[in-house]
Design an enzyme around this catalytic site. Structure first.
Site, PDB file in Angstrom:
ATOM      1  N   HIS A  19       0.804  -1.227   0.000  1.00 40.17           N
ATOM      2  CA  HIS A  19       0.000   0.000   0.000  1.00 40.17           C
ATOM      3  C   HIS A  19       0.840   1.281   0.000  1.00 40.17           C
ATOM      4  CE1 HIS A  19      -3.969  -1.989   1.072  1.00 40.17           C
ATOM      5  NE2 HIS A  19      -3.084  -2.967   1.067  1.00 40.17           N
ATOM      6  N   ASP A 123      -6.389   5.700   1.955  1.00 38.92           N
ATOM      7  CA  ASP A 123      -6.523   4.287   1.597  1.00 38.92           C
ATOM      8  C   ASP A 123      -7.935   3.824   1.973  1.00 38.92           C
ATOM      9  OD1 ASP A 123      -6.227   1.422   1.471  1.00 38.92           O
ATOM     10  OD2 ASP A 123      -4.066   1.715   1.699  1.00 38.92           O
ATOM     11  N   ALA A 365      14.471  -8.576  -3.547  1.00 40.18           N
ATOM     12  CA  ALA A 365      15.132  -8.137  -4.787  1.00 40.18           C
ATOM     13  C   ALA A 365      14.649  -6.746  -5.194  1.00 40.18           C
ATOM     14  CB  ALA A 365      14.789  -9.125  -5.899  1.00 40.18           C
ATOM     15  N   TRP A 385      -1.390  -7.082  -6.566  1.00 40.17           N
ATOM     16  CA  TRP A 385      -1.686  -6.162  -7.662  1.00 40.17           C
ATOM     17  C   TRP A 385      -0.454  -5.379  -8.126  1.00 40.17           C
ATOM     18  CZ3 TRP A 385      -4.579  -6.311 -11.521  1.00 40.17           C
ATOM     19  CH2 TRP A 385      -4.756  -5.192 -12.335  1.00 40.17           C
ATOM     20  N   ASP A 406      -7.265 -10.240  -2.900  1.00 37.79           N
ATOM     21  CA  ASP A 406      -7.666  -9.993  -4.293  1.00 37.79           C
ATOM     22  C   ASP A 406      -6.953 -10.893  -5.301  1.00 37.79           C
ATOM     23  OD1 ASP A 406      -5.209  -8.906  -3.639  1.00 37.79           O
ATOM     24  OD2 ASP A 406      -5.416  -7.148  -4.905  1.00 37.79           O
TER      25      ASP A 406
HETATM   26  C1  U2F Z   1      -0.605  -6.816  -0.692  1.00 38.70           C
HETATM   27  O1  U2F Z   1       0.422  -7.225  -1.564  1.00 38.70           O
HETATM   28  P1  U2F Z   1       1.920  -7.730  -1.476  1.00 38.70           P
HETATM   29  O2  U2F Z   1       2.767  -6.739  -0.821  1.00 38.70           O
HETATM   30  O3  U2F Z   1       2.061  -9.120  -0.998  1.00 38.70           O
HETATM   31  O4  U2F Z   1       2.230  -7.844  -3.090  1.00 38.70           O
HETATM   32  P2  U2F Z   1       2.280  -6.794  -4.232  1.00 38.70           P
HETATM   33  O5  U2F Z   1       1.045  -5.991  -4.377  1.00 38.70           O
HETATM   34  O6  U2F Z   1       2.678  -7.557  -5.408  1.00 38.70           O
HETATM   35  O7  U2F Z   1       3.416  -5.798  -3.796  1.00 38.70           O
HETATM   36  C2  U2F Z   1       4.702  -6.239  -3.523  1.00 38.70           C
HETATM   37  C3  U2F Z   1       5.641  -5.097  -3.811  1.00 38.70           C
HETATM   38  O8  U2F Z   1       6.909  -5.447  -3.258  1.00 38.70           O
HETATM   39  C4  U2F Z   1       7.919  -5.290  -4.226  1.00 38.70           C
HETATM   40  C5  U2F Z   1       7.231  -5.426  -5.564  1.00 38.70           C
HETATM   41  C6  U2F Z   1       5.853  -4.852  -5.299  1.00 38.70           C
HETATM   42  O9  U2F Z   1       5.849  -3.460  -5.542  1.00 38.70           O
HETATM   43  O10 U2F Z   1       7.979  -4.740  -6.542  1.00 38.70           O
HETATM   44  N1  U2F Z   1       8.945  -6.335  -4.072  1.00 38.70           N
HETATM   45  C7  U2F Z   1      10.244  -5.966  -4.120  1.00 38.70           C
HETATM   46  O11 U2F Z   1      10.576  -4.787  -4.298  1.00 38.70           O
HETATM   47  N2  U2F Z   1      11.210  -6.928  -3.952  1.00 38.70           N
HETATM   48  C8  U2F Z   1      10.867  -8.235  -3.759  1.00 38.70           C
HETATM   49  O12 U2F Z   1      11.811  -9.039  -3.614  1.00 38.70           O
HETATM   50  C9  U2F Z   1       9.521  -8.601  -3.720  1.00 38.70           C
HETATM   51  C10 U2F Z   1       8.576  -7.637  -3.896  1.00 38.70           C
HETATM   52  C11 U2F Z   1      -1.724  -7.856  -0.792  1.00 38.70           C
HETATM   53  F1  U2F Z   1      -1.262  -9.034  -0.291  1.00 38.70           F
HETATM   54  C12 U2F Z   1      -2.148  -8.019  -2.251  1.00 38.70           C
HETATM   55  O13 U2F Z   1      -3.162  -8.978  -2.341  1.00 38.70           O
HETATM   56  C13 U2F Z   1      -2.634  -6.690  -2.816  1.00 38.70           C
HETATM   57  O14 U2F Z   1      -2.915  -6.825  -4.189  1.00 38.70           O
HETATM   58  C14 U2F Z   1      -1.555  -5.631  -2.595  1.00 38.70           C
HETATM   59  C15 U2F Z   1      -2.026  -4.261  -3.017  1.00 38.70           C
HETATM   60  O15 U2F Z   1      -3.183  -3.915  -2.304  1.00 38.70           O
HETATM   61  O16 U2F Z   1      -1.131  -5.565  -1.227  1.00 38.70           O
END
Ligand code: U2F
Length: 488
Positions: A19, A123, A365, A385, A406
């Site tokens: 977020h 948010d 990463a 997302w 989601d």
């Molecule tokens: C929650 O999501 P998450 O944080 O589990 O997953 P993402 O929405 O994919 O976001 C992960 C972010 O972390 C970054 C990646 C994404 O921007 O580039 N990242 C990174 O920089 N290095 C890494 O090794 C691994 C990831 C929730 F669980 C989801 O269901 C929702 O869709 C999301 C948005 O609301 O939030």
């Protein structure tokens, strides 16, 4: 000196990896558009982001941009696991109210001589912000960090309950086939969306009084009461779903992919190094970029399950075996808290040997840079997302293994609407992993997926350029926020 009627927005994300970064990007471009922006983090999250994020340090130096922090009300040593996000949300709502109110409508003079807050950009799952803003009569524009497809499914939950579609009838749910029943109550997705594709809160709820189901239902209903809704998506990707959302929330801005739009407005332009943009809770291990440099073009599977997913040790080992059995090279983000139990004990000699030859494991990463690397051929993802959009923007096909929230909706769209990936939902085991990796990396199917991914990446790029749909929606948003500042 500030002029009367100058706009000042208070941007408040839910304190989590999925977020904060997209809302930070939104906040940054609002500030580039000439608005005063105060960005609210919790103390805990701000400390963690500050320690590992070049973006935060860069933003702190911008004129008309400032950070403010509030306590989250939890004890210092609380682990704050995202899977218990309801506890964190409730703690913020009840224990941080005064702190938030003081930021929204300060009792004293602003220390920087800034104008009063004229709009809260909050948010959609942060009741703290929406409740206090309503109390203080400050207009709110909500942000949902999920895709439009999931947001629309969430908005339809009351109808799904009314129509008796959720909770699922228990006897049918037990049978595998029950989960393949299609859902009728999400307009535009009838006959396509199955029970198994609904947000996990719908699938897990045994009754309508389930705490998570109630929370997401109320939070999404609340979003209808704002002055508008901001989504991190774009017309070419989710136009039809956006039309449905606009039938319920007419003022909805599609500004995505925000990580690309922010580069359009960044002073350094679209050519600025991606590294200056990253915002993470964990320290990035940049050594994997060097490793990628030494791999052939389009030869590597990148695997990351985001910031929240957890799995059993056995599950993790099945992924590992599947990757090794596929014979492909792989770069895998194994967060320290990804799996329960000691992984080392389960690694056999041959697995270790083959991983050394073809694999690279890191704790976290620089994902945007990894996805943009020419050596990366596909992304095995949990379908969060942000990861989905980052993969779309980089034109990288996906293998989707959704974990919760989601993600099941997103993976269905990736596999069966947009068709730049395959949906591995509810499937397990090394042979499935191996098969999926081969499908996305070899032969005609792989070519097709890459072609559709490439086409959508081009559309994403156009949407954020001058005159593109996200660019225009952003201009409208700024105009609307400026108009609000003249209301009083
Ligand atoms: C929650 O999501 P998450 O944080 O589990 O997953 P993402 O929405 O994919 O976001 C992960 C972010 O972390 C970054 C990646 C994404 O921007 O580039 N990242 C990174 O920089 N290095 C890494 O090794 C691994 C990831 C929730 F669980 C989801 O269901 C929702 O869709 C999301 C948005 O609301 O939030």
């Amino acid at each position: 000196m500030t002029e009367v009627g100058e706009a000042h927005v208070l941007v408040s994300p839910f304190p989590a990896q999925g977020h904060v970064p997209p809302m930070l990007k939104l906040a940054e471009i609002l500030s580039h558009a000439g608005l005063h922006v105060t960005f609210v983090n919790t103390d805990n999250i701000h400390r963690r982001f500050l320690a590992s994020s070049p973006a935060l340090q860069r933003l702190a130096g911008l004129p008309r941009f400032r950070f403010r922090t509030i306590p989250d009300g939890l004890p210092e040593d609380h682990p704050r696991p995202f899977l218990q996000f309801l506890d964190l949300e409730e703690s913020l709502r009840t224990r941080s109210r005064e702190h938030y109110r003081e930021l929204l409508v300060p009792t004293g003079k602003d220390p920087d001589g800034w104008p009063p807050v004229t709009c809260a950009v909050a948010d959609g799952i942060l009741r703290l912000a929406s409740e206090v803003a309503a109390e203080m009569e400050i207009p709110v524009i909500f942000v949902r960090t999920s895709g439009a497809c999931a947001v629309w499914a969430y908005l339809c939950i009351p109808d799904l309950i009314k129509g008796g579609e959720i909770p699922f009838p228990e006897e049918e749910e037990k049978e595998e086939d029950g989960l393949d029943e299609t859902i009728r109550g999400v307009p535009g997705m009838e006959g396509f969306l199955r029970r198994r594709d609904l947000p996990s809160f719908c699938r897990n709820a045994k009754s309508t009084s389930d705490r998570s189901l109630q929370f997401v239902t109320n939070a999404n209903a609340n979003v209808r009461r704002g002055r508008g809704l901001i989504l991190n998506t774009f017309e070419a990707l989710e136009g039809p779903v956006l039309s449905h959302i606009r039938s319920a929330i007419p003022i909805s801005y599609a500004l995505g992919p925000l990580h690309l739009l922010s580069r359009t407005f960044d002073d350094c332009g679209a050519d600025a190094p991606l590294s200056s943009n990253s915002a993470s809770l964990w320290q990035e291990d940049r050594s994997c970029l060097k490793w990628l440099d030494s791999q052939p073009q389009r030869s590597v599977v990148y695997i990351s399950f985001g910031s929240v997913t957890m799995m059993s040790r056995d599950e993790l080992m099945e992924f590992w075996h599947g990757l090794v059995d596929s014979g492909k090279r792989f770069l895998w983000v194994v967060r320290p808290d990804l799996a329960e139990g000691k992984i080392e004990e389960a690694i056999q000699e041959d697995l270790e040997k083959e991983t050394k030859e073809r694999g690279c494991l890191v704790g976290w990463a620089p994902q945007e840079e990894v996805l943009a690397h020419p050596a990366v051929a596909c992304f095995l993802t949990h379908s969060g997302w942000n990861s989905t959009l980052e993969s779309v923007a980089a034109g990288v096909p996906m293998i989707c293994w959704p974990f919760f929230a989601d993600q099941p909706v997103n993976s269905r769209f990736v596999g069966d609407v947009w068709r730049f990936g395959v949906d591995m939902k509810d499937k397990r085991g090394r042979s499935v992993v191996e098969r999926m990796v081969r499908e996305v990396m070899e032969g005609e199917r792989a070519e097709e997926l890459r072609r559709s991914a490439g086409e959508m990446a081009e559309l994403a790029r156009r949407s954020v350029g001058e005159g593109g749909s996200s660019y225009r929606d952003f201009e409208n948003l700024v105009k609307d926020i400026k108009a609000m500042s003249r209301e009083k």
